[in-house]
Design a protein around this motif. Structure first.
Motif, PDB file in Angstrom:
ATOM      1  N   GLY A 178       2.553   9.221  -4.068  1.00 28.18           N
ATOM      2  CA  GLY A 178       2.701   8.116  -5.019  1.00 28.18           C
ATOM      3  C   GLY A 178       2.651   6.730  -4.394  1.00 28.18           C
ATOM      4  N   PHE A 179       2.222   6.616  -3.131  1.00 31.23           N
ATOM      5  CA  PHE A 179       2.142   5.289  -2.516  1.00 31.23           C
ATOM      6  C   PHE A 179       0.709   4.754  -2.625  1.00 31.23           C
ATOM      7  CE2 PHE A 179       5.734   7.330  -0.375  1.00 31.23           C
ATOM      8  CZ  PHE A 179       6.723   6.409  -0.700  1.00 31.23           C
ATOM      9  N   LEU A 180       0.541   3.704  -3.374  1.00 32.23           N
ATOM     10  CA  LEU A 180      -0.773   3.083  -3.559  1.00 32.23           C
ATOM     11  C   LEU A 180      -1.129   2.304  -2.293  1.00 32.23           C
ATOM     12  CD1 LEU A 180      -2.995   2.243  -5.698  1.00 32.23           C
ATOM     13  CD2 LEU A 180      -1.588   0.198  -6.043  1.00 32.23           C
ATOM     14  N   ILE A 181      -2.340   2.486  -1.789  1.00 28.26           N
ATOM     15  CA  ILE A 181      -2.775   1.697  -0.632  1.00 28.26           C
ATOM     16  C   ILE A 181      -3.740   0.635  -1.136  1.00 28.26           C
ATOM     17  CG2 ILE A 181      -3.949   1.771   1.597  1.00 28.26           C
ATOM     18  CD1 ILE A 181      -2.848   4.760   1.685  1.00 28.26           C
ATOM     19  N   LYS A 182      -3.319  -0.616  -1.017  1.00 33.75           N
ATOM     20  CA  LYS A 182      -4.122  -1.711  -1.579  1.00 33.75           C
ATOM     21  C   LYS A 182      -5.183  -2.186  -0.601  1.00 33.75           C
ATOM     22  CE  LYS A 182      -2.102  -5.182  -3.696  1.00 33.75           C
ATOM     23  NZ  LYS A 182      -1.045  -6.183  -3.946  1.00 33.75           N
ATOM     24  N   ARG A 183      -4.783  -2.388   0.654  1.00 36.38           N
ATOM     25  CA  ARG A 183      -5.754  -2.924   1.623  1.00 36.38           C
ATOM     26  C   ARG A 183      -5.590  -2.211   2.954  1.00 36.38           C
ATOM     27  NH1 ARG A 183      -5.806  -9.236   1.953  1.00 36.38           N
ATOM     28  NH2 ARG A 183      -3.550  -9.041   2.158  1.00 36.38           N
ATOM     29  N   LEU A 184      -6.715  -2.083   3.648  1.00 39.72           N
ATOM     30  CA  LEU A 184      -6.720  -1.362   4.931  1.00 39.72           C
ATOM     31  C   LEU A 184      -7.668  -2.105   5.872  1.00 39.72           C
ATOM     32  CD1 LEU A 184      -7.352   2.484   5.176  1.00 39.72           C
ATOM     33  CD2 LEU A 184      -8.483   0.920   6.707  1.00 39.72           C
ATOM     34  N   PRO A 242      -8.456   1.733  -1.548  1.00 38.96           N
ATOM     35  CA  PRO A 242      -8.110   0.445  -0.956  1.00 38.96           C
ATOM     36  C   PRO A 242      -9.349  -0.406  -0.664  1.00 38.96           C
ATOM     37  CG  PRO A 242      -8.024   2.182   0.704  1.00 38.96           C
ATOM     38  CD  PRO A 242      -8.343   2.851  -0.587  1.00 38.96           C
ATOM     39  N   LYS A 243      -9.105  -1.696  -0.584  1.00 35.60           N
ATOM     40  CA  LYS A 243     -10.138  -2.607  -0.081  1.00 35.60           C
ATOM     41  C   LYS A 243     -10.109  -2.471   1.444  1.00 35.60           C
ATOM     42  CE  LYS A 243     -11.957  -7.120  -0.795  1.00 35.60           C
ATOM     43  NZ  LYS A 243     -11.805  -8.425  -1.370  1.00 35.60           N
ATOM     44  N   LEU A 263      -2.140  -1.133   7.195  1.00 42.40           N
ATOM     45  CA  LEU A 263      -2.099  -0.788   5.762  1.00 42.40           C
ATOM     46  C   LEU A 263      -1.213  -1.741   4.978  1.00 42.40           C
ATOM     47  CD1 LEU A 263      -1.442   3.088   5.656  1.00 42.40           C
ATOM     48  CD2 LEU A 263      -3.638   1.881   5.581  1.00 42.40           C
ATOM     49  N   GLU A 264      -1.699  -2.088   3.784  1.00 40.37           N
ATOM     50  CA  GLU A 264      -0.838  -2.788   2.824  1.00 40.37           C
ATOM     51  C   GLU A 264      -0.670  -1.883   1.604  1.00 40.37           C
ATOM     52  OE1 GLU A 264      -0.675  -7.212   1.067  1.00 40.37           O
ATOM     53  OE2 GLU A 264      -2.375  -6.036   0.343  1.00 40.37           O
ATOM     54  N   PHE A 265       0.572  -1.604   1.237  1.00 40.60           N
ATOM     55  CA  PHE A 265       0.857  -0.756   0.083  1.00 40.60           C
ATOM     56  C   PHE A 265       1.002  -1.601  -1.188  1.00 40.60           C
ATOM     57  CE2 PHE A 265       2.568   1.633   3.729  1.00 40.60           C
ATOM     58  CZ  PHE A 265       1.893   2.829   3.555  1.00 40.60           C
ATOM     59  N   GLY A 266       1.061  -0.903  -2.330  1.00 39.74           N
ATOM     60  CA  GLY A 266       1.415  -1.575  -3.585  1.00 39.74           C
ATOM     61  C   GLY A 266       2.903  -1.912  -3.576  1.00 39.74           C
ATOM     62  N   SER A 267       3.492  -2.047  -4.774  1.00 36.84           N
ATOM     63  CA  SER A 267       4.893  -2.509  -4.816  1.00 36.84           C
ATOM     64  C   SER A 267       5.855  -1.474  -4.214  1.00 36.84           C
ATOM     65  CB  SER A 267       5.294  -2.848  -6.250  1.00 36.84           C
ATOM     66  OG  SER A 267       4.982  -1.756  -7.073  1.00 36.84           O
ATOM     67  N   LYS A 268       5.474  -0.168  -4.295  1.00 38.13           N
ATOM     68  CA  LYS A 268       6.347   0.870  -3.718  1.00 38.13           C
ATOM     69  C   LYS A 268       5.949   1.058  -2.254  1.00 38.13           C
ATOM     70  CE  LYS A 268       7.317   5.748  -4.578  1.00 38.13           C
ATOM     71  NZ  LYS A 268       6.670   6.947  -5.072  1.00 38.13           N
ATOM     72  N   LYS A 269       6.858   0.724  -1.347  1.00 34.47           N
ATOM     73  CA  LYS A 269       6.505   0.729   0.073  1.00 34.47           C
ATOM     74  C   LYS A 269       7.349   1.745   0.840  1.00 34.47           C
ATOM     75  CE  LYS A 269       5.350  -4.189  -0.113  1.00 34.47           C
ATOM     76  NZ  LYS A 269       3.883  -4.130  -0.173  1.00 34.47           N
ATOM     77  N   PRO A 270       6.708   2.704   1.515  1.00 32.71           N
ATOM     78  CA  PRO A 270       7.492   3.678   2.274  1.00 32.71           C
ATOM     79  C   PRO A 270       7.984   3.064   3.588  1.00 32.71           C
ATOM     80  CG  PRO A 270       5.157   4.096   2.571  1.00 32.71           C
ATOM     81  CD  PRO A 270       5.261   2.924   1.649  1.00 32.71           C
ATOM     82  N   PRO A 329       6.132  -1.310  11.908  1.00 27.18           N
ATOM     83  CA  PRO A 329       5.893  -2.362  10.914  1.00 27.18           C
ATOM     84  C   PRO A 329       4.812  -3.330  11.399  1.00 27.18           C
ATOM     85  CG  PRO A 329       8.238  -2.080  11.319  1.00 27.18           C
ATOM     86  CD  PRO A 329       7.526  -1.299  12.379  1.00 27.18           C
ATOM     87  N   CYS A 330       4.134  -3.940  10.447  1.00 27.23           N
ATOM     88  CA  CYS A 330       3.060  -4.879  10.780  1.00 27.23           C
ATOM     89  C   CYS A 330       3.479  -6.283  10.346  1.00 27.23           C
ATOM     90  CB  CYS A 330       1.789  -4.435  10.039  1.00 27.23           C
ATOM     91  SG  CYS A 330       0.431  -5.582  10.174  1.00 27.23           S
ATOM     92  N   ASN A 331       3.150  -7.290  11.147  1.00 31.61           N
ATOM     93  CA  ASN A 331       3.546  -8.662  10.810  1.00 31.61           C
ATOM     94  C   ASN A 331       2.712  -9.264   9.684  1.00 31.61           C
ATOM     95  OD1 ASN A 331       5.430  -8.602  12.832  1.00 31.61           O
ATOM     96  ND2 ASN A 331       4.018  -9.447  14.367  1.00 31.61           N
ATOM     97  N   VAL A 332       1.532  -8.674   9.430  1.00 38.93           N
ATOM     98  CA  VAL A 332       0.636  -9.225   8.405  1.00 38.93           C
ATOM     99  C   VAL A 332       0.598  -8.306   7.181  1.00 38.93           C
ATOM    100  CG1 VAL A 332      -1.734  -9.954   7.923  1.00 38.93           C
ATOM    101  CG2 VAL A 332      -0.756 -10.345  10.211  1.00 38.93           C
ATOM    102  N   PHE A 333       0.318  -6.999   7.403  1.00 42.64           N
ATOM    103  CA  PHE A 333       0.356  -6.018   6.318  1.00 42.64           C
ATOM    104  C   PHE A 333       1.730  -5.326   6.343  1.00 42.64           C
ATOM    105  CE2 PHE A 333      -4.540  -5.312   5.847  1.00 42.64           C
ATOM    106  CZ  PHE A 333      -4.659  -6.604   5.394  1.00 42.64           C
ATOM    107  N   ASP A 334       1.788  -4.045   5.867  1.00 43.80           N
ATOM    108  CA  ASP A 334       3.095  -3.373   5.849  1.00 43.80           C
ATOM    109  C   ASP A 334       3.355  -2.550   7.101  1.00 43.80           C
ATOM    110  OD1 ASP A 334       4.057  -4.338   3.364  1.00 43.80           O
ATOM    111  OD2 ASP A 334       2.618  -3.015   2.364  1.00 43.80           O
ATOM    112  N   VAL A 335       2.375  -1.672   7.450  1.00 45.20           N
ATOM    113  CA  VAL A 335       2.554  -0.857   8.666  1.00 45.20           C
ATOM    114  C   VAL A 335       1.232  -0.807   9.433  1.00 45.20           C
ATOM    115  CG1 VAL A 335       4.367   0.661   7.761  1.00 45.20           C
ATOM    116  CG2 VAL A 335       1.967   1.324   7.470  1.00 45.20           C
ATOM    117  N   ARG A 336       1.328  -0.396  10.689  1.00 42.47           N
ATOM    118  CA  ARG A 336       0.132  -0.202  11.529  1.00 42.47           C
ATOM    119  C   ARG A 336       0.346   1.052  12.364  1.00 42.47           C
ATOM    120  NH1 ARG A 336       1.519  -5.243  15.718  1.00 42.47           N
ATOM    121  NH2 ARG A 336       3.658  -5.312  15.012  1.00 42.47           N
TER     122      ARG A 336
END
Ligand code: NAP
Length: 365
Positions: A178-184, A242-243, A263-270, A329-336
């Protein structure tokens, strides 16, 4: 169970050799037909690959005795297939895109299913691009493909580019939770065997990195969307996310493509711990059905700071596992994280064999 006889188009090349070696003791399939370019046609297989066999594992004695056929001669293949009761071909041809597309269609039209490694049909809307752990349901497009083209037994199914293999299964594991991936964003470091044999000139590769692999970035940005897509009105409709932005580099490694992924997730972030748990628990259809080529653990996570490494990790679980490390954790997106897969095994011949196992389990071959 009697083994199913199979053919290999492009049997003398880098991927073809991997097919030959991986099928050596395969419990379901046995190589009975080998074909390549007119340069190799007419020679025994052992003679055709003499001096250019690239692998440590060798070919089975009966394969060494097979006479290589001209892959362009479809009518000859049809006759041989009838005689030897061959069921389908693996295609590992390296020719022009249009030529490959037309030749694979000619085999399918002649009643021979084609399980391909080539990129020629990856964008054909009714051809599935399969990773059995991610989109096994896309085989449902095959009857639609056959009906539209008037093919009774033949069809074309392909596997995606080797550059995306290391992260598609880990992404699928997160998406299905259920985790949406918006950008990669991805930067790949791809092995020289990915360019076939003889491949990139040694003077371009030794002591060097080449920051360009023709067509690879476009494939990396587009193919995941088809794989995550859905069948709508008889055609595969791409996912909208994802884009993806990709930079692909050739590096002086023999086998194993490594990728650094953001990776950048949608509003639900693991959380990082949640992601590790999801990856550790992930099993796909090949694991549930225990396909012979399936890795037991499709995603292997390494906790060491300096892993995965191609030389040390690419062969894990028959070269079919994807190996991940450095999730943080990633400083720009959510995780790397960093991911690795064996490009000529999971990314080519092993992936093709897993597709054949999927297609057999679904009754298509
Ligand atoms: P390769 O080492 O260059 O082998 C090419 C094969 O195609 C050889 O068997 C060659 O036969 C045959 N061939 C070349 N021209 C032909 C012609 N005009 N007619 C019939 N056969 C012809 O290439 P490869 O790396 O194995 O790649 C094979 C395919 O897999 C390509 O489509 C590639 O994009 C794809 N792929 C490769 C990798 C990888 O890691 N290498 C990964 C994924 C997908 P001869 O030996 O007689 O010349």
């Amino acid at each position: 169970m009697a083994k199913i006889p199979v053919g290999i188009l492009g049997a003398t090349g880098m991927v073809g050799q991997n097919y030959i070696a991986l099928l050596n003791n395969h419990p379901w399939f046995k190589v009975c037909y080998v074909a390549a370019s007119p340069r190799s046609a007419g020679k025994k297989y052992a003679e055709a690959v003499a001096g250019r066999w690239q692998l440590i594992d060798t070919y089975a004695p009966h394969v060494g005795e097979l006479v290589v056929q001209d892959a362009n001669d479809v009518s000859q293949a049809v006759a041989a297939f009838k005689r030897k009761r061959c069921a389908f071909v693996f295609s590992a041809l390296e020719m022009g895109k249009a030529e490959t597309a037309a030749l694979e269609e000619a085999y399918a039209a002649a009643g021979i299913p084609v399980i391909s490694n080539a990129s020629a049909h990856r964008w054909t809307p009714d051809v599935p691009v399969l990773i059995p752990e991610v989109n096994p349901h896309h085989v449902d497009i095959i009857p639609i493909q056959q009906k539209a083209r008037g093919w009774k037994k033949g069809f074309i199914a392909v596997k995606p580019n080797c550059s995306i293999q290391s992260y598609m299964i880990p992404l699928q594991a997160l998406v299905q939770e259920g985790f949406l991936i918006k950008r990669l964003v991805v930067t790949t470091m791809q092995a020289v065997s990915g360019a076939g044999y003889p491949g990139v000139p040694s003077l371009d590769m030794i002591d060097n990195i080449v920051p360009y692999i023709g067509g690879e970035e476009e494939k990396s940005e587009k193919e995941p969307l088809k794989i995550f897509g859905t069948i709508v009105n008889g055609t595969l409709k791409n996912a909208s996310m994802p884009k993806i932005s990709a930079c692909c580099n050739r590096v002086p490694v023999i086998d194993g493509h490594t990728a650094c992924i953001y990776l950048e997730f949608g509003s639900k972030k693991p959380s990082v711990d949640e992601i590790k748990k999801i990856w550790a628990a992930f099993k796909g259809l090949p694991q549930e059905l225990k396909f012979p080529m399936a890795p037991e653990q499709p995603i292997i996570y390494r906790e060491e700071d300096n892993r995965p490494q191609p030389r040390k990790d690419r062969d894990l679980d028959k070269g079919m596992a994807v190996v991940i490390g450095r999730l943080r954790p990633c400083n720009v997106f959510d995780v790397r994280f960093t991911a690795l897969s064996h490009n000529t095994v999971r990314g080519a011949a092993g992936g093709g064999i897993l597709n054949a196992e999927l297609l057999k389990s679904k009754g298509y071959i």
